[in-house]
Design a protein around this motif. Structure first.
Motif, PDB file in Angstrom:
ATOM      1  N   GLU A  78      30.398  -4.567 -26.302  1.00  0.00           N
ATOM      2  CA  GLU A  78      29.177  -4.039 -25.692  1.00  0.00           C
ATOM      3  C   GLU A  78      28.672  -4.927 -24.566  1.00  0.00           C
ATOM      4  O   GLU A  78      27.997  -4.454 -23.644  1.00  0.00           O
ATOM      5  N   LEU A  79      29.002  -6.205 -24.616  1.00  0.00           N
ATOM      6  CA  LEU A  79      28.589  -7.146 -23.567  1.00  0.00           C
ATOM      7  C   LEU A  79      29.636  -7.276 -22.466  1.00  0.00           C
ATOM      8  O   LEU A  79      29.541  -8.148 -21.608  1.00  0.00           O
ATOM      9  N   GLY A  80      30.646  -6.407 -22.528  1.00  0.00           N
ATOM     10  CA  GLY A  80      31.681  -6.440 -21.495  1.00  0.00           C
ATOM     11  C   GLY A  80      32.714  -7.517 -21.724  1.00  0.00           C
ATOM     12  O   GLY A  80      33.476  -7.866 -20.807  1.00  0.00           O
ATOM     13  N   GLY A  81      32.771  -8.041 -22.940  1.00  0.00           N
ATOM     14  CA  GLY A  81      33.717  -9.099 -23.251  1.00  0.00           C
ATOM     15  C   GLY A  81      34.954  -8.577 -23.952  1.00  0.00           C
ATOM     16  O   GLY A  81      35.285  -7.395 -23.880  1.00  0.00           O
ATOM     17  N   SER A  82      35.635  -9.478 -24.653  1.00  0.00           N
ATOM     18  CA  SER A  82      36.875  -9.104 -25.337  1.00  0.00           C
ATOM     19  C   SER A  82      36.993  -9.849 -26.654  1.00  0.00           C
ATOM     20  O   SER A  82      36.304 -10.848 -26.888  1.00  0.00           O
ATOM     21  N   ASN A  83      37.875  -9.353 -27.518  1.00  0.00           N
ATOM     22  CA  ASN A  83      38.141  -9.982 -28.806  1.00  0.00           C
ATOM     23  C   ASN A  83      39.584 -10.469 -28.842  1.00  0.00           C
ATOM     24  O   ASN A  83      40.502  -9.724 -28.466  1.00  0.00           O
TER      25      ASN A  83
END
Length: 301
Positions: A7-12
């Motif tokens: 949701e914050l434009g990041g990645s896992n």
């Protein structure tokens, strides 16, 4: 944090699947602790071999893997007047590192850690020993990149950090986290460590954190926080166990927080993956009686 990262434009990233860590991200002590079956001269042989490779890695900038360490052990052993009875078991036991899925070719942190990047390392399902190795390796990688000014300012956040830096126990992640707590800001590394069990945390790390957010905590944990309350009054400290959700006491070194104060943290805007499950809805789906107010329950005689 999995949903929040997206949701914050990041990645896992999943250890062993979407990223790995090289053996060069470990110190000699890290390796020795990760191979607990080493003993006697084998420890000195592995330590010396790893330190030789690490010196070369620092000089050339190239990483090394488990196979490189095994070759170095065979090469260094005779020069240390060690016999096959020491060299052979040292190699076979150290070889167990190659069975760890997340040890391998290094992840390109330099490319990934651009300004504004948000990366969540998803470690659910891993053993505590794995968590400690991953925390140690990633922290070392980031520390070395920061020392060479290869990355911008970065914040390293570890949840449940009493698992990776416990009190009265030497773990693979302990040394590097102590270093980051002590001098991380000089390297442009911010450190956020979160725990609900301060009494289980390494004291030298806990006392070096310059800004502290003290949320509601069990009364038996208060003694573990002695020395980090700053100028918070006794009455204020005694309120800690009963603070409402989202409210905390903010304390810290005089340079960061001049006086202890109570603050309210705004509600998060991202999905909370650790929310309490609705057990009443689960029961209703299975045909059980749902949640009822007490006034609707007849008193049995």
């Amino acid at each position: 944090m999995v949903d929040a990262a997206l949701e914050l434009g990041g990645s896992n990233l999943i250890p062993g699947v979407s990223f790995k860590v090289p053996l060069s991200a470990f110190t000699a002590e890290d390796v020795i602790n990760a191979v607990p079956s080493l003993n006697g001269n084998m420890i000195e042989l592995v330590r010396h071999s790893h330190e030789e490779l690490l010196k070369e890695s620092i000089r050339t900038g190239r990483h090394f893997l488990v196979d490189d360490l095994l070759k170095k052990i065979a090469e260094v052993g005779p020069s240390l007047d060690m016999k096959a009875i020491t060299i052979t078991p040292a190699k076979s036991r150290t070889e167990r590192l190659s069975r760890i899925s997340y040890i391998g070719e290094p992840f390109d942190w330099k490319s990934a850690l651009k300004p504004g990047a948000f990366i969540n390392i998803d470690c659910k399902g891993l053993l505590v020993s794995d968590l400690r190795i991953i925390a140690a390796a990633v922290s070392r990688d980031i520390q070395r990149l920061a020392q060479s000014r290869a990355i911008p300012f970065v914040v390293l956040s570890i949840d449940e950090f009493h698992l990776v830096a416990p009190a009265h126990e030497d773990t693979v992640a302990l040394q590097v986290l102590r270093e980051l707590a002590r001098i991380g800001r000089h390297l442009r590394i911010g450190l956020i460590l979160t725990t609900q069990s301060p009494q289980d945390v390494d004291r030298s790390i806990l006392k070096r954190l310059l800004t502290r957010f003290l949320h509601a905590i069990e009364p038996d944990q208060l003694d573990a926080l002695r020395g980090v309350f700053s100028d918070a009054s006794h009455d204020l400290v005694q309120q800690l166990p009963k603070l409402p959700q989202g409210v905390c006491i903010l304390t810290g070194a005089y340079e960061t927080v001049k006086h202890a104060t109570v603050i309210e943290v705004r509600r998060r805007t991202t999905t909370h993956g650790g929310a309490t499950p609705n057990i009443w809805a689960d029961l209703e789906r299975e045909g059980w009686v749902g949640k009822r107010p007490l006034k609707g329950v007849k008193k049995e005689t």
